[in-house]
Scaffold this motif. Structure first.
Motif, PDB file in Angstrom:
ATOM      1  N   LYS A 111       0.841  -1.194   0.000  1.00 53.19           N
ATOM      2  CA  LYS A 111       0.000   0.000   0.000  1.00 53.19           C
ATOM      3  C   LYS A 111       0.881   1.251   0.000  1.00 53.19           C
ATOM      4  O   LYS A 111       1.872   1.342   0.719  1.00 53.19           O
ATOM      5  CB  LYS A 111      -0.907   0.019   1.229  1.00 53.19           C
ATOM      6  CG  LYS A 111      -2.061  -0.969   1.157  1.00 53.19           C
ATOM      7  CD  LYS A 111      -2.975  -0.830   2.368  1.00 53.19           C
ATOM      8  CE  LYS A 111      -4.161  -1.785   2.262  1.00 53.19           C
ATOM      9  NZ  LYS A 111      -5.087  -1.658   3.426  1.00 53.19           N
ATOM     10  N   THR A 112       0.480   2.230  -0.821  1.00 49.91           N
ATOM     11  CA  THR A 112       1.204   3.500  -0.870  1.00 49.91           C
ATOM     12  C   THR A 112       0.213   4.634  -0.662  1.00 49.91           C
ATOM     13  O   THR A 112      -0.662   4.535   0.195  1.00 49.91           O
ATOM     14  CB  THR A 112       1.962   3.639  -2.208  1.00 49.91           C
ATOM     15  OG1 THR A 112       1.033   3.554  -3.294  1.00 49.91           O
ATOM     16  CG2 THR A 112       3.008   2.537  -2.368  1.00 49.91           C
ATOM     17  N   THR A 113       0.328   5.701  -1.434  1.00 48.72           N
ATOM     18  CA  THR A 113      -0.541   6.868  -1.265  1.00 48.72           C
ATOM     19  C   THR A 113      -2.010   6.488  -1.353  1.00 48.72           C
ATOM     20  O   THR A 113      -2.420   5.714  -2.224  1.00 48.72           O
ATOM     21  CB  THR A 113      -0.210   7.913  -2.344  1.00 48.72           C
ATOM     22  OG1 THR A 113       1.187   8.209  -2.287  1.00 48.72           O
ATOM     23  CG2 THR A 113      -1.004   9.190  -2.124  1.00 48.72           C
ATOM     24  N   THR A 118       0.097  -1.067  -4.626  1.00 48.71           N
ATOM     25  CA  THR A 118       0.926  -0.643  -5.758  1.00 48.71           C
ATOM     26  C   THR A 118       2.062  -1.635  -6.000  1.00 48.71           C
ATOM     27  O   THR A 118       2.773  -2.026  -5.066  1.00 48.71           O
ATOM     28  CB  THR A 118       1.530   0.750  -5.484  1.00 48.71           C
ATOM     29  OG1 THR A 118       0.469   1.682  -5.245  1.00 48.71           O
ATOM     30  CG2 THR A 118       2.375   1.218  -6.653  1.00 48.71           C
ATOM     31  N   GLN A 120       5.611  -1.831  -7.501  1.00 50.09           N
ATOM     32  CA  GLN A 120       6.668  -0.912  -7.896  1.00 50.09           C
ATOM     33  C   GLN A 120       8.016  -1.621  -7.857  1.00 50.09           C
ATOM     34  O   GLN A 120       8.301  -2.418  -6.965  1.00 50.09           O
ATOM     35  CB  GLN A 120       6.690   0.342  -7.008  1.00 50.09           C
ATOM     36  CG  GLN A 120       6.777   0.076  -5.514  1.00 50.09           C
ATOM     37  CD  GLN A 120       6.590   1.364  -4.717  1.00 50.09           C
ATOM     38  OE1 GLN A 120       5.763   2.215  -5.068  1.00 50.09           O
ATOM     39  NE2 GLN A 120       7.368   1.512  -3.663  1.00 50.09           N
ATOM     40  N   ARG A 134       5.716   2.127 -11.466  1.00 52.17           N
ATOM     41  CA  ARG A 134       4.683   2.038 -10.426  1.00 52.17           C
ATOM     42  C   ARG A 134       3.345   1.825 -11.122  1.00 52.17           C
ATOM     43  O   ARG A 134       3.018   2.553 -12.063  1.00 52.17           O
ATOM     44  CB  ARG A 134       4.646   3.307  -9.572  1.00 52.17           C
ATOM     45  CG  ARG A 134       5.891   3.533  -8.731  1.00 52.17           C
ATOM     46  CD  ARG A 134       5.832   4.882  -8.022  1.00 52.17           C
ATOM     47  NE  ARG A 134       6.964   5.080  -7.149  1.00 52.17           N
ATOM     48  CZ  ARG A 134       8.144   5.554  -7.542  1.00 52.17           C
ATOM     49  NH1 ARG A 134       8.325   5.869  -8.825  1.00 52.17           N
ATOM     50  NH2 ARG A 134       9.131   5.717  -6.689  1.00 52.17           N
ATOM     51  N   TRP A 143      -2.043   9.966  -5.681  1.00 53.91           N
ATOM     52  CA  TRP A 143      -1.113   8.888  -6.057  1.00 53.91           C
ATOM     53  C   TRP A 143      -0.285   9.313  -7.272  1.00 53.91           C
ATOM     54  O   TRP A 143       0.936   9.132  -7.298  1.00 53.91           O
ATOM     55  CB  TRP A 143      -1.904   7.619  -6.362  1.00 53.91           C
ATOM     56  CG  TRP A 143      -1.065   6.406  -6.621  1.00 53.91           C
ATOM     57  CD1 TRP A 143      -0.658   5.470  -5.715  1.00 53.91           C
ATOM     58  CD2 TRP A 143      -0.521   5.987  -7.892  1.00 53.91           C
ATOM     59  NE1 TRP A 143       0.095   4.501  -6.318  1.00 53.91           N
ATOM     60  CE2 TRP A 143       0.201   4.794  -7.666  1.00 53.91           C
ATOM     61  CE3 TRP A 143      -0.578   6.494  -9.184  1.00 53.91           C
ATOM     62  CZ2 TRP A 143       0.853   4.094  -8.678  1.00 53.91           C
ATOM     63  CZ3 TRP A 143       0.090   5.816 -10.201  1.00 53.91           C
ATOM     64  CH2 TRP A 143       0.798   4.634  -9.944  1.00 53.91           C
TER      65      TRP A 143
END
Length: 216
Positions: A111-113, A118, A120, A134, A143
């Motif tokens: 998990k990202t923004t 995501t 990557q 990404r 994101w």
């Protein structure tokens, strides 16, 4: 003929009794040993000592090996993206058949923004640069902004028959190629951002090599 005062002095100071005066006369006092001019710390001696120390430092610097570059070990990016495809059911991509000199240095599915899962991965390039991909489903504006390092839009470009929007972050000298399909809100649509601090030719090589990954 002695006087009464002399007689009294003779009686008060018997023979062999010290009279309280120094045993040696001033002419007979022992002289102290001469001090070495080196121990007195003359300016010339201090300068010579400093030169010796500096010479030793130069020798140590010359013989101690130095690391000119830090090379990160390669990671198994293919396995990570395959697991990401299996977990998400999405057609995530990774470069295939890159020439010699390319090394995958990081890969993850997390998990990202905005809590968007995501995929990557990042590769070091032959010139010493860095390029990363990404991808996520239904990319949010936040994101996309983070993925491009808040880059400024530069207009559309086409690479290997694929349409991209080019972004540029002047502060970090980072170029980003963004592909957000019109159906990005659909369950199987994937937003893609390729970012690079590398030569344009290497960015083209990387983007051209992108292929859908197979599930693990």
């Amino acid at each position: 003929m002695s006087t009464p005062a002399q007689d009294r002095a003779s009686e008060q100071a018997p023979e062999g009794t010290p009279t309280g005066r120094d045993e040696y006369s001033p002419a007979e006092q022992p002289e102290p040993a001469p001090r070495s001019s080196y121990s007195m710390g003359s300016g010339a001696n201090m300068a010579r000592s400093l030169l010796v120390i500096l010479g030793l430092v130069v020798v140590l610097i010359a013989i101690v090996p130095r690391v000119s570059a830090v090379h990160q070990p390669a990671v198994d990016a293919a396995s990570v993206v395959a697991d990401a495809v299996t977990q998400s059911g999405l057609a995530f991509e990774a470069p295939v058949g890159l020439p010699s000199g390319w090394t995958p240095t990081n890969a993850r599915y997390t998990k990202t923004t905005d809590d968007l899962l995501t995929w990557q991965g990042g590769w070091s390039t032959p010139s010493g640069g860095y390029i990363a991909i990404r991808q996520t489903r239904t990319a949010s504006p936040n994101w996309l902004r983070d993925a491009t390092s808040n880059g400024v839009p530069q207009g559309p470009v086409e690479v290997a028959g694929r349409a991209w929007q080019r972004y540029y972050d002047s502060a970090q000298k980072r170029t980003s190629l963004v592909d957000v399909p019109s159906g990005a809100a659909a369950e199987t649509s994937v937003a893609t951002v390729v970012t690079a601090t590398a030569e344009d030719s290497e960015l083209t090589t990387f983007t051209t090599a992108l292929r859908p990954a197979h599930a693990s």
